[in-house]
Design a protein around this motif. Sequence first.
Motif, PDB file in Angstrom:
ATOM      1  N   GLU B 346       4.117   0.436  -3.015  1.00 57.83           N
ATOM      2  CA  GLU B 346       5.005   1.253  -2.187  1.00 57.83           C
ATOM      3  C   GLU B 346       4.451   2.278  -1.620  1.00 57.83           C
ATOM      4  O   GLU B 346       4.497   2.469  -0.296  1.00 57.83           O
ATOM      5  N   TRP B 347       3.851   3.248  -2.225  1.00 57.15           N
ATOM      6  CA  TRP B 347       2.931   4.253  -1.900  1.00 57.15           C
ATOM      7  C   TRP B 347       2.116   4.027  -0.919  1.00 57.15           C
ATOM      8  O   TRP B 347       2.090   4.714   0.222  1.00 57.15           O
ATOM      9  N   THR B 348       1.244   2.873  -0.925  1.00 52.69           N
ATOM     10  CA  THR B 348       0.312   2.511   0.086  1.00 52.69           C
ATOM     11  C   THR B 348       1.130   1.829   1.227  1.00 52.69           C
ATOM     12  O   THR B 348       0.808   2.140   2.482  1.00 52.69           O
ATOM     13  N   ASN B 349       1.995   0.999   0.878  1.00 51.29           N
ATOM     14  CA  ASN B 349       2.737   0.514   1.995  1.00 51.29           C
ATOM     15  C   ASN B 349       3.541   1.396   3.044  1.00 51.29           C
ATOM     16  O   ASN B 349       3.379   1.368   4.156  1.00 51.29           O
ATOM     17  N   GLN B 350       4.142   2.489   2.354  1.00 50.09           N
ATOM     18  CA  GLN B 350       4.862   3.364   3.077  1.00 50.09           C
ATOM     19  C   GLN B 350       4.218   4.533   3.820  1.00 50.09           C
ATOM     20  O   GLN B 350       4.621   4.947   4.698  1.00 50.09           O
ATOM     21  N   THR B 351       3.194   5.013   3.012  1.00 51.39           N
ATOM     22  CA  THR B 351       2.451   6.473   3.529  1.00 51.39           C
ATOM     23  C   THR B 351       0.869   6.128   4.039  1.00 51.39           C
ATOM     24  O   THR B 351       0.310   6.985   4.589  1.00 51.39           O
ATOM     25  N   GLY B 352       0.370   4.822   3.764  1.00 54.95           N
ATOM     26  CA  GLY B 352      -0.950   4.687   3.999  1.00 54.95           C
ATOM     27  C   GLY B 352      -2.034   5.186   3.077  1.00 54.95           C
ATOM     28  O   GLY B 352      -3.091   4.843   3.094  1.00 54.95           O
ATOM     29  N   GLU B 353      -1.451   6.025   1.997  1.00 46.22           N
ATOM     30  CA  GLU B 353      -2.396   6.465   0.966  1.00 46.22           C
ATOM     31  C   GLU B 353      -2.960   5.333   0.140  1.00 46.22           C
ATOM     32  O   GLU B 353      -2.228   4.449   0.206  1.00 46.22           O
ATOM     33  N   LEU B 354      -4.104   5.738  -0.323  1.00 43.14           N
ATOM     34  CA  LEU B 354      -4.652   4.480  -1.402  1.00 43.14           C
ATOM     35  C   LEU B 354      -4.139   4.551  -2.854  1.00 43.14           C
ATOM     36  O   LEU B 354      -4.716   5.595  -3.441  1.00 43.14           O
ATOM     37  N   THR B 355      -3.430   3.903  -3.269  1.00 46.92           N
ATOM     38  CA  THR B 355      -2.750   3.941  -4.538  1.00 46.92           C
ATOM     39  C   THR B 355      -4.086   3.921  -5.651  1.00 46.92           C
ATOM     40  O   THR B 355      -4.873   3.089  -5.457  1.00 46.92           O
ATOM     41  N   ALA B 356      -3.708   4.731  -6.742  1.00 46.70           N
ATOM     42  CA  ALA B 356      -4.788   4.649  -7.731  1.00 46.70           C
ATOM     43  C   ALA B 356      -4.769   3.543  -8.978  1.00 46.70           C
ATOM     44  O   ALA B 356      -5.253   3.611  -9.825  1.00 46.70           O
ATOM     45  N   ILE B 357      -3.628   2.666  -8.546  1.00 46.65           N
ATOM     46  CA  ILE B 357      -3.236   1.456  -9.267  1.00 46.65           C
ATOM     47  C   ILE B 357      -4.362   0.396  -9.236  1.00 46.65           C
ATOM     48  O   ILE B 357      -4.573   0.246  -8.054  1.00 46.65           O
ATOM     49  N   LYS B 358      -4.944  -0.010 -10.355  1.00 45.80           N
ATOM     50  CA  LYS B 358      -5.996  -1.284 -10.009  1.00 45.80           C
ATOM     51  C   LYS B 358      -5.320  -2.336  -9.040  1.00 45.80           C
ATOM     52  O   LYS B 358      -4.345  -2.994  -9.400  1.00 45.80           O
ATOM     53  N   GLY B 359      -6.121  -2.749  -8.089  1.00 45.40           N
ATOM     54  CA  GLY B 359      -5.766  -3.562  -7.366  1.00 45.40           C
ATOM     55  C   GLY B 359      -4.345  -3.220  -6.441  1.00 45.40           C
ATOM     56  O   GLY B 359      -3.960  -4.473  -5.663  1.00 45.40           O
ATOM     57  N   GLY B 360      -3.889  -2.256  -6.383  1.00 50.77           N
ATOM     58  CA  GLY B 360      -2.659  -1.881  -5.813  1.00 50.77           C
ATOM     59  C   GLY B 360      -2.777  -2.104  -4.420  1.00 50.77           C
ATOM     60  O   GLY B 360      -1.919  -2.547  -3.658  1.00 50.77           O
ATOM     61  N   VAL B 361      -3.904  -1.467  -3.901  1.00 54.58           N
ATOM     62  CA  VAL B 361      -4.020  -1.407  -2.123  1.00 54.58           C
ATOM     63  C   VAL B 361      -4.057  -3.121  -1.920  1.00 54.58           C
ATOM     64  O   VAL B 361      -3.744  -3.330  -0.848  1.00 54.58           O
ATOM     65  N   ASP B 362      -4.953  -3.924  -2.526  1.00 54.90           N
ATOM     66  CA  ASP B 362      -4.965  -5.055  -2.312  1.00 54.90           C
ATOM     67  C   ASP B 362      -3.668  -5.910  -2.218  1.00 54.90           C
ATOM     68  O   ASP B 362      -3.602  -6.895  -1.309  1.00 54.90           O
ATOM     69  N   ARG B 363      -2.846  -5.692  -3.259  1.00 57.20           N
ATOM     70  CA  ARG B 363      -1.420  -6.251  -3.033  1.00 57.20           C
ATOM     71  C   ARG B 363      -0.519  -5.415  -1.994  1.00 57.20           C
ATOM     72  O   ARG B 363       0.589  -6.055  -1.544  1.00 57.20           O
ATOM     73  N   SER B 364      -1.109  -4.488  -1.259  1.00 62.15           N
ATOM     74  CA  SER B 364      -0.022  -3.742  -0.320  1.00 62.15           C
ATOM     75  C   SER B 364      -0.311  -4.528   1.122  1.00 62.15           C
ATOM     76  O   SER B 364      -1.293  -5.447   1.094  1.00 62.15           O
ATOM     77  N   SER B 365       0.312  -4.032   2.128  1.00 62.97           N
ATOM     78  CA  SER B 365       0.376  -4.540   3.173  1.00 62.97           C
ATOM     79  C   SER B 365      -0.848  -3.794   4.146  1.00 62.97           C
ATOM     80  O   SER B 365      -0.699  -4.038   5.483  1.00 62.97           O
ATOM     81  N   ALA B 366      -1.766  -3.101   3.602  1.00 62.15           N
ATOM     82  CA  ALA B 366      -2.719  -2.331   4.341  1.00 62.15           C
ATOM     83  C   ALA B 366      -3.866  -3.134   5.103  1.00 62.15           C
ATOM     84  O   ALA B 366      -3.986  -4.460   4.636  1.00 62.15           O
ATOM     85  N   PRO B 367      -4.188  -2.660   5.945  1.00 61.05           N
ATOM     86  CA  PRO B 367      -5.252  -3.576   6.791  1.00 61.05           C
ATOM     87  C   PRO B 367      -6.578  -3.798   5.755  1.00 61.05           C
ATOM     88  O   PRO B 367      -6.584  -3.186   4.933  1.00 61.05           O
ATOM     89  N   ASP B 368      -7.394  -4.870   6.087  1.00 63.09           N
ATOM     90  CA  ASP B 368      -8.430  -5.222   5.240  1.00 63.09           C
ATOM     91  C   ASP B 368      -9.485  -4.282   5.195  1.00 63.09           C
ATOM     92  O   ASP B 368      -9.866  -3.832   4.257  1.00 63.09           O
ATOM     93  N   SER B 369      -9.511  -3.387   6.415  1.00 63.06           N
ATOM     94  CA  SER B 369     -10.589  -2.454   6.340  1.00 63.06           C
ATOM     95  C   SER B 369     -10.337  -1.224   5.348  1.00 63.06           C
ATOM     96  O   SER B 369     -10.969  -0.741   4.495  1.00 63.06           O
ATOM     97  N   VAL B 370      -9.071  -1.045   4.913  1.00 54.27           N
ATOM     98  CA  VAL B 370      -8.474  -0.113   4.216  1.00 54.27           C
ATOM     99  C   VAL B 370      -8.731  -0.568   2.755  1.00 54.27           C
ATOM    100  O   VAL B 370      -9.222   0.143   1.741  1.00 54.27           O
ATOM    101  N   LYS B 371      -8.420  -1.969   2.659  1.00 50.20           N
ATOM    102  CA  LYS B 371      -8.680  -2.557   1.160  1.00 50.20           C
ATOM    103  C   LYS B 371     -10.016  -2.402   0.939  1.00 50.20           C
ATOM    104  O   LYS B 371     -10.508  -2.030  -0.383  1.00 50.20           O
ATOM    105  N   GLU B 372     -10.831  -2.492   1.995  1.00 50.58           N
ATOM    106  CA  GLU B 372     -12.305  -2.432   1.568  1.00 50.58           C
ATOM    107  C   GLU B 372     -12.549  -1.019   1.039  1.00 50.58           C
ATOM    108  O   GLU B 372     -13.404  -0.958   0.295  1.00 50.58           O
TER     109      GLU B 372
END
Lengths: 293, 429
Positions: B346-372
Amino acid sequence: MRSAGERALDYLFLLPALIFLGVFILYPLAANVGFSFSEFTLGSAEKTFVGLDNYRQLIADPIVWTALTNNVLYALVSVLFQVFIAHILAATVLVVLPSRLAVAARSFFFLPVLLSMTVVAILFTFIFDASDGLLNGLLQAVGLGQLAHPWLGDTTTAIFAVISVSQWQSIGYTMLLFIVSMQNIPTELYEAAALDGAKLLRQYVSITLPQTREMIFVVMVLTVSGAFTVFAEPYILTGGGPGNASQVLATYMYRVGFFQNEMGYASALATLIFVITLVLSVAQATLFRTGKE
Amino acid sequence: MINRRNFLLGTAAVAVAGGVAACSSTSGGSTATTGAGATTELTLFHRWPMEPKNGYFESLVKKFTAANPGISVKIDKVINDTYKDKVRVSVGSPQAPDVFFSWSGSFAASLVATGNVLELDDILTKDAAFKSQFVANQLPPFQVGGKQVGLPIGMIGKFWFFNKKLFADQGVTPPQTWQELLDAAAKFKAAGILPIAYGSKDQWTIAHYVGTLNQRILDPAVTKKDYEPKTGEFTDPGYVDALQRFADLLPYMTPTPNAVAHQQARDGFIAGKAAMMYLEGAEYDYFKGSSLEWGTFNFPSMPGGKGDQSQLTGAPEGFMIAKNSKHPEEAVKLFKFLLSEAMGVEWTNQTGELTAIKGGVDRSSAPDSVKEMANNIAASSEMTPWLDNALDQRLVSTYLSETQLLLGGQKTPTDVMQAVQATAKKVRG
């Protein structure tokens, strides 16, 4: 003859004020002086007694001298604008201008006083902005583009830019104080002077100036001690930068205490500010020999 | 007579009581969310009074109190620099918040020094699943004296962001080495495009450049010794070299950077007026709604550099629990909820910050470049901490103010390091 009980009651009335003064002014003042002889950090209660170390550091610290110089500059410019020019302005508004224009002028000069300092400082960061600022834009528009300058970003101009903001904001306030005191001068004095053939300038020098001496003193004390305790303007406009070029004692104290986490040294700086303002106030009171009038 | 006196005494008492009451009221913006029939009130203190993060925490607390009747949470929030000052004072006080935000590194250590930060090792041993959900390299920066004192909410890494369109127009590819960076910058400058957007009015921006340059150029053993307050000397010529490299970029940066705020420089980059900018990963969130097409590359390698040339600069930020909390169990509950896997995404979805949860950003709605970016941070063996989190604050103060004068042209790199050495001597004690 008043009873002892009634006299005791008098003291009871003083109690709230005394408690207030004691808790909020005298105790913190004494505690601060005590802190300045120790070394400690924010949040940790442990204090190590270091004697005069903080004061030795203070004398050897070049930034203290930069800050002190900036405060002196602040005081000098402020006295010029907020005492001398404001006094002349007050007399002009009161005597020279026709009454309708006078009311408008008074409001015009007083308006900035009503704005919050924070708002004013943020506003002026836009005015002084190096690339899109209003001031540089204005200079370019009137063909003085070569004078455009990164006002807040240059060590030589930053402190003057900051000082100018304070003048813009405060001149209306001291002007109003002078107007009030000028309105209390008995009109007979001016009538008598006019009968003796004194023109406006002569009246100003011989009546207005001496009659408002008390207020000039008050404003002088306010302005000078204000100049040595100024914080918001430099803190918001430059943060004391670039480097430490526009640091004043209060911003440096804040930086030392809350950023560098040296609370003992910050207390020593606070004591220095207190001593300076105390000495200046006493000196001015003695010079003007007021207080008994 | 008696009546009058009693009345006056009463008045005096009210006046005194009023004075006392006035000083006990707390300042600062706060909002309380009260659960039905609440019995326990916790305080959560964070540093984001503005949206979207402010709203994120409000909705988080609503979810938490709905799931935990009997607990209410009061949120206190103060912006960045002010937060640094306030949290250090309040955590050491009897009115300490129960759960509060902290940066990692030396800042976390300064909070631990107040004696009111809970060591989390017991909790983590008991709940291994909770511990294992975090990206492993994000935990050590929150260890002080070998103890885990905080846990990360977000990973922050610093990247060079570039404007894809301007790069394509000039036929420039993302630079890998320092020389390539200078060449690219020269090419943009010749074409009348600002190569690097930069504002140094906020001194922390200096720490990000200098910290990375020091890491690339100096031997890690040297910086390790110098960054330690007791042994820091800063006599290695590499420090002067790092500052010289920084100064070499000046002709390609926003003119008179000391007059430009970071946000202002970033706005210029977003508006397409500059080709590159060195930014924190999560700052891409500010690009939303703009037409900017962007990519990222790591800080270039330095010729003859003795540090790991691919290391990323950055550090996690997260939360801590007060050791003296009056409601320790509830505080831990809130803390675990705040840092749970679901809230991380949720933190990544709503704020754009990169969560420190393993694989959390990959499961978020962030753009691919952010996942990278997130994967780059997670894969990094070690992160270079921010210079202003790695050094004693007195050194930070001198280092940054003096370097600001270097950027203004008043000081040379040697002058700056001499001042740093003098402060280091004082810090060594």
